[in-house]
Design an enzyme around this catalytic site. Structure first.
Site, PDB file in Angstrom:
ATOM      1  N   HIS A  54       0.779  -1.159   0.072  1.00 33.80           N
ATOM      2  CA  HIS A  54       0.125   0.164  -0.038  1.00 33.80           C
ATOM      3  C   HIS A  54       0.773   1.152   0.056  1.00 33.80           C
ATOM      4  CE1 HIS A  54      -3.951  -2.136   1.696  1.00 33.80           C
ATOM      5  NE2 HIS A  54      -3.223  -2.869   0.700  1.00 33.80           N
ATOM      6  N   GLU A  56       1.214   3.742   1.993  1.00 33.50           N
ATOM      7  CA  GLU A  56       1.837   4.113   3.216  1.00 33.50           C
ATOM      8  C   GLU A  56       3.129   3.187   3.335  1.00 33.50           C
ATOM      9  OE1 GLU A  56      -1.369   3.197   2.727  1.00 33.50           O
ATOM     10  OE2 GLU A  56      -2.536   4.018   4.321  1.00 33.50           O
ATOM     11  N   CYS A  79      -5.557   1.675   5.912  1.00 37.10           N
ATOM     12  CA  CYS A  79      -6.418   0.570   6.267  1.00 37.10           C
ATOM     13  C   CYS A  79      -6.135  -0.353   7.567  1.00 37.10           C
ATOM     14  CB  CYS A  79      -6.402  -0.523   5.204  1.00 37.10           C
ATOM     15  SG  CYS A  79      -4.797  -1.215   5.069  1.00 37.10           S
ATOM     16  N   CYS A  88      -1.983  -0.974   7.460  1.00 37.55           N
ATOM     17  CA  CYS A  88      -1.316   0.126   7.284  1.00 37.55           C
ATOM     18  C   CYS A  88      -1.306   0.906   8.622  1.00 37.55           C
ATOM     19  CB  CYS A  88      -1.573   0.922   6.227  1.00 37.55           C
ATOM     20  SG  CYS A  88      -1.447   0.482   4.565  1.00 37.55           S
ATOM     21  N   SER A 171     -16.837   9.109 -40.094  1.00 40.72           N
ATOM     22  CA  SER A 171     -16.696  10.001 -38.786  1.00 40.72           C
ATOM     23  C   SER A 171     -15.289  10.102 -38.436  1.00 40.72           C
ATOM     24  CB  SER A 171     -17.269   9.222 -37.771  1.00 40.72           C
ATOM     25  OG  SER A 171     -16.823   7.872 -37.612  1.00 40.72           O
ATOM     26  N   ARG A 187      -8.532   5.485 -21.555  1.00 32.11           N
ATOM     27  CA  ARG A 187      -8.656   3.939 -21.646  1.00 32.11           C
ATOM     28  C   ARG A 187      -7.640   3.319 -20.615  1.00 32.11           C
ATOM     29  NH1 ARG A 187      -8.465   2.490 -28.009  1.00 32.11           N
ATOM     30  NH2 ARG A 187     -10.775   3.131 -28.476  1.00 32.11           N
ATOM     31  N   ARG A 210      -2.995   2.590 -26.840  1.00 29.92           N
ATOM     32  CA  ARG A 210      -1.845   2.660 -27.656  1.00 29.92           C
ATOM     33  C   ARG A 210      -0.991   3.765 -27.449  1.00 29.92           C
ATOM     34  NH1 ARG A 210      -5.686   0.563 -30.954  1.00 29.92           N
ATOM     35  NH2 ARG A 210      -6.301   2.425 -31.683  1.00 29.92           N
ATOM     36  N   GLU A 293     -17.560   3.882 -24.317  1.00 28.90           N
ATOM     37  CA  GLU A 293     -16.913   4.582 -25.651  1.00 28.90           C
ATOM     38  C   GLU A 293     -18.176   4.687 -26.686  1.00 28.90           C
ATOM     39  OE1 GLU A 293     -13.483   5.050 -27.356  1.00 28.90           O
ATOM     40  OE2 GLU A 293     -12.310   3.971 -25.452  1.00 28.90           O
ATOM     41  N   ALA A 301     -28.902   4.642 -23.512  1.00 28.97           N
ATOM     42  CA  ALA A 301     -29.639   3.313 -22.676  1.00 28.97           C
ATOM     43  C   ALA A 301     -29.044   3.721 -21.320  1.00 28.97           C
ATOM     44  CB  ALA A 301     -29.270   2.018 -23.216  1.00 28.97           C
TER      45      ALA A 301
END
Ligand SMILES: NC(=O)c1ccc[n+]([C@@H]2O[C@H](COP(=O)([O-])OP(=O)(O)OC[C@H]3O[C@@H](n4cnc5c(N)ncnc54)[C@H](OP(=O)(O)O)[C@@H]3O)[C@@H](O)[C@H]2O)c1
Length: 366
Positions: A54, A56, A79, A88, A171, A187, A210, A293, A301
């Site tokens: 973690h 910390e 945590c 931690c 497009s 992404r 990419r 995307e 929807a």
């Protein structure tokens, strides 16, 4: 009381946390800065990957003995539980830290209680500094803990008049190379990238990251009810990243690799698949953040189902005047039902504009 030095240290911790975006799921992103007793930075760290140390622990290792009597700034409550790594809160106690400032409380029932453990050990534990910024960087994980589903960012690229393609369906490319490179960053930060069957059919997208070093490839997901859009040879099946084709329970998906097929119930009250079931299934696979995307039909929807948590629009200074809009029917038929958003950021990317917005509290226009 928080000082300017406290704010500087916590802001740095938030910046460090962001470095983990895309590689820590199902864990949160967390950053930590340790100052020694004189206020000098002696350790920094961030959670880099699930199963790894973690934030910390990284910061305390860097600080070594200099942590004694110092202050730790952590973007999330330390945590209290022993998972794949030790608690931690205990590590901070053992390092001799005198004060812990954390931005956001841990909503995870298994991990919460770290601040109480620190206080019981005589350490000052303060909550809330830069809470909004720390919440924002961890929005995916916090949403997934609070709602039990992944955080969803709907991303689109459109002309200034809101169109995502010309009337003849061409497009490529509405936005600039710079904007498209920025999408690869989005992404890389997401655990899964989702598109509808219409986009798969029209664009045959590869959906991988990419141009970003050491990026963890997101799970690629196509929502393809009848299993007719993703055919053998589709770029999304190229092996460059894991892929899921979500299909209806009764779809004939024999042409798809078994391991790629995710069977889901159909939507109870509309076309296509049950989107809540899709998100639940992805959550079950450790997905905490989804980059949706498109296209416009699937995005509509998601909006209609109340499943969009953030919108990132890339607007190009281009006019088309005809062609599909960025968002199709979202179940909104009158202005009083409009989904109003709060803009959280506007940035110029090359010649384009990137606008980020989140659904705001319901507002009444006077
Ligand atoms: N500029 C941009 O940002 C951008 C991004 C993406 C796409 N696009 C463009 O958008 C166009 C494609 O968009 P599109 O609207 O035709 O297709 P889409 O939104 O990609 O896919 C829609 C299809 O998803 C399937 N689906 C499955 N479950 C659904 C559910 N619960 N609700 C709604 N749909 C569900 C439906 O077909 P089945 O049920 O038959 O599977 C539906 O027809 C292309 O021209 C592409 O180039 C532009």
């Amino acid at each position: 009381m928080d000082t300017a030095a406290d704010t500087t240290a916590m802001r740095r911790a938030v910046t460090l946390a962001a470095r983990g975006l895309g590689s820590t799921s199902p864990n949160p992103v967390v950053g930590c800065v340790v100052l020694d007793a004189t206020g000098q930075t002696v350790g920094e760290g961030f959670h880099q990957r699930a199963g790894g140390p973690h934030a910390e622990i990284h910061a305390l290792r860097a600080a070594g003995a200099k942590a004694r009597g110092g202050t730790a700034y952590v973007t999330l409550e330390p945590c209290n539980h022993t998972g794949r790594t030790g608690p931690c809160a205990q590590a901070l106690i053992e390092a001799g830290i005198a004060r812990v400032v954390y931005a956001v409380g841990d909503p995870n029932p298994q991990a919460t209680g770290g601040a109480d453990t620190l206080r019981a050990a005589g350490i000052t534990a303060e909550r809330g500094l830069l809470g909004e910024e720390a919440e924002a960087v961890n929005a995916a994980w916090l949403t997934s803990v609070r709602l039990g589903r992944p955080h969803v960012t709907w991303k689109y690229a459109a002309t200034l008049d809101g169109r995502i393609a010309a009337a003849d369906a061409t497009s490529r490319w509405i936005t600039s190379a710079e904007a498209r490179a920025d999408v690869h960053r989005l992404r890389a930060e997401a655990d899964a990238v989702v598109v509808g069957s219409g986009t798969a059919r029209t664009d045959d997208p590869q959906l991988g990251v990419r141009g970003i070093d050491r990026a963890v490839q997101p799970l690629r997901v196509v929502v393809d009810t009848a299993a007719t859009a993703v055919r053998p040879g589709a770029r999304v099946l190229d092996g460059g990243a894991p892929t899921v084709v979500a299909v209806a329970d009764d779809a004939d998906a024999r042409h798809l690799p078994d391991e790629a097929v995710l069977r889901l119930p159909r939507a109870a009250d509309g076309p296509g698949l049950d989107l809540a079931a899709l998100l639940a299934a992805l959550h079950g696979r450790g997905v905490r953040s989804v980059l949706l995307e498109g296209g416009p039909t699937l995005a509509g929807a998601f909006v209609a189902a109340g499943l969009v948590d953030r919108v990132v629009g890339y607007l190009a200074p281009v006019l088309l005047g005809a062609g599909p809009a960025a968002l199709a029917d979202a179940g909104i038929s009158t202005i009083a039902q409009a989904l109003r958003l709060d803009v959280t950021e506007t940035v110029s990317i090359g010649p384009d504009l990137r606008i980020t917005a989140v659904p705001g509290p319901a507002r009444k226009e006077i």
